[in-house]
Design an enzyme around this catalytic site. Sequence first.
Site, mmCIF file in Angstrom:
data_model
loop_
_atom_site.group_PDB
_atom_site.id
_atom_site.type_symbol
_atom_site.label_atom_id
_atom_site.label_comp_id
_atom_site.label_asym_id
_atom_site.label_seq_id
_atom_site.Cartn_x
_atom_site.Cartn_y
_atom_site.Cartn_z
ATOM 1 N N LYS A 74 -52.848 23.100 -2.852
ATOM 2 C CA LYS A 74 -53.583 24.265 -2.340
ATOM 3 C C LYS A 74 -53.912 24.053 -0.861
ATOM 4 O O LYS A 74 -54.259 22.932 -0.456
ATOM 5 C CB LYS A 74 -54.867 24.453 -3.162
ATOM 6 C CG LYS A 74 -55.623 25.758 -2.853
ATOM 7 C CD LYS A 74 -56.833 25.910 -3.775
ATOM 8 C CE LYS A 74 -57.597 27.200 -3.519
ATOM 9 N NZ LYS A 74 -58.755 27.362 -4.432
ATOM 10 N N SER A 149 -59.012 31.788 -6.805
ATOM 11 C CA SER A 149 -58.382 31.748 -5.509
ATOM 12 C C SER A 149 -57.134 30.863 -5.412
ATOM 13 O O SER A 149 -56.375 30.995 -4.458
ATOM 14 C CB SER A 149 -59.402 31.270 -4.478
ATOM 15 O OG SER A 149 -59.794 29.936 -4.751
ATOM 16 N N SER A 173 -61.727 29.207 -9.900
ATOM 17 C CA SER A 173 -60.471 29.361 -9.157
ATOM 18 C C SER A 173 -59.290 28.541 -9.633
ATOM 19 O O SER A 173 -58.191 28.701 -9.123
ATOM 20 C CB SER A 173 -60.696 29.069 -7.678
ATOM 21 O OG SER A 173 -61.249 30.210 -7.065
#
Length: 472
Positions: A74, A149, A173
């Site tokens: 990420k 996210s 997330s």
Amino acid sequence: MSALRTAQDVADGERSASEVVAESFRAIDQRDAEIHAFLTLQREQALGEAEALDVRITNGENVGPLAGVPIGIKDNMCQIGEVTSCASRILEGWRPPYDATVITKLKAAGAIAVGKTNMDEFAMGSSTENSAFGVTRNPHDPEKVPGGSSGGSAAAVAASMVPLSLGSDTGGSIRQPAALCGVVGVKPTYGLVSRYGLVAFASSLDQIGPFANNVEDAALLLEVIAGHDPKDSTSLNQPAPSLVAHLDHGVRGLRIGICSDLLQGASDDVATAVAQAAAVLQGAGAELSEISIPELGLGLSAYYLIAPAEASSNLARYDGVRYGLRVDGDDVTAMNTRSRTAGFGDEVKRRIMLGTYALSAGYYDAYYGQAQRARTLIIQAFAKAYGSVDLILGATTPTTAFGIGEKSGDPLAMYQSDICTIPTNLAGHPALSVPFGKGVDQMPIGVQLLGPTLSEQRLFQAARVIEQGAPA
Ligand code: GLN
């Protein structure tokens, strides 16, 4: 393809790491123009690392439990020399001078980072539509969101571009996108995985965790990244848990509570999946009961004061001076204002304003203070529940994946998608999402298992049982 098998094959010399990594890039080249799971790729770097690993294997060296396994990272985790933008204009092109602890651990385990994955800007969002660099699409239906996210990390695994990826979970997330993309996602106990080098959103809630196609791979990845780190003052002072070795111990005698408060607003297909997952656990010898923890209903409002409050403080560092974007002005204040105005997207600005308001003199006690009291009530209510059950079962998300654009104009509707995941973060507990069949729209459903602090071993055992009993 299983990460565990791949690593074993590479370590045994059955396959080369170079071949495995090249295959991952082929899958990315084939699918990512449509999905857009990755913001940046590290092609040369990754292939170079794979070649070096192959040489070490030929020389008979022990190369670690993730030998040659490609992984997506990420874009809020620092990797030396690689752009780490948090999907924000304000950090566009910023290259960290150091590795996050998770990256150091992955390298030591022989994993190969292939690229940085898309996300909601600074991890604020539930659909990956808040990225400054374009949306990520759900591999099961490109008109739907992958969740967020960590949507890029979830989509990259779901589309078989990589067998593993890392996400961060502040309010859901990892688990929410895992559920919407049909993969396994784990939010570990707060402090189990070092946050050193994770760009801070809400520091009392943030935690890094794995995405994988199956429970075993997720367990393996968590074993690799967990463990004490003196560079993170909130890191728990204890070794990484042993998970893979205990995976098949089953759930016989385990007390599992189906929590009605984690089914609130759930669509019929999601509620049915949770009931079926409960039946699978019961069939494997667990003792199921129905429980209610009404305090969990306070979670969403407490979170949307605490997380923005912490974010407003954490994001003060992006001032046009120290990192990333600078837009010049006549004086320092003008430069600060212009840099932040140009650099942050709408949702990030909304959070900074909410958080600053909640912390401001005269309102502090009514908002931030009250939210902290609600957080304490949630922690106490969980503690009471865990007096009579070992684990809790519920939905991960109220519905399957929603359409791109469907909620992006309605922040409150967007915030609701984390209603089932947020309470765990407030308590610092671990939880995970396991795929369990499809909804009426043929999109994946995830069921969520929650446990008390450091109950990862039991959580993974129960997850394994659910996985094995899930509809094909
Ligand atoms: N969707 C939640 C938010 O926007 C959770 C985000 C997260 O876990 N990083 O705050």
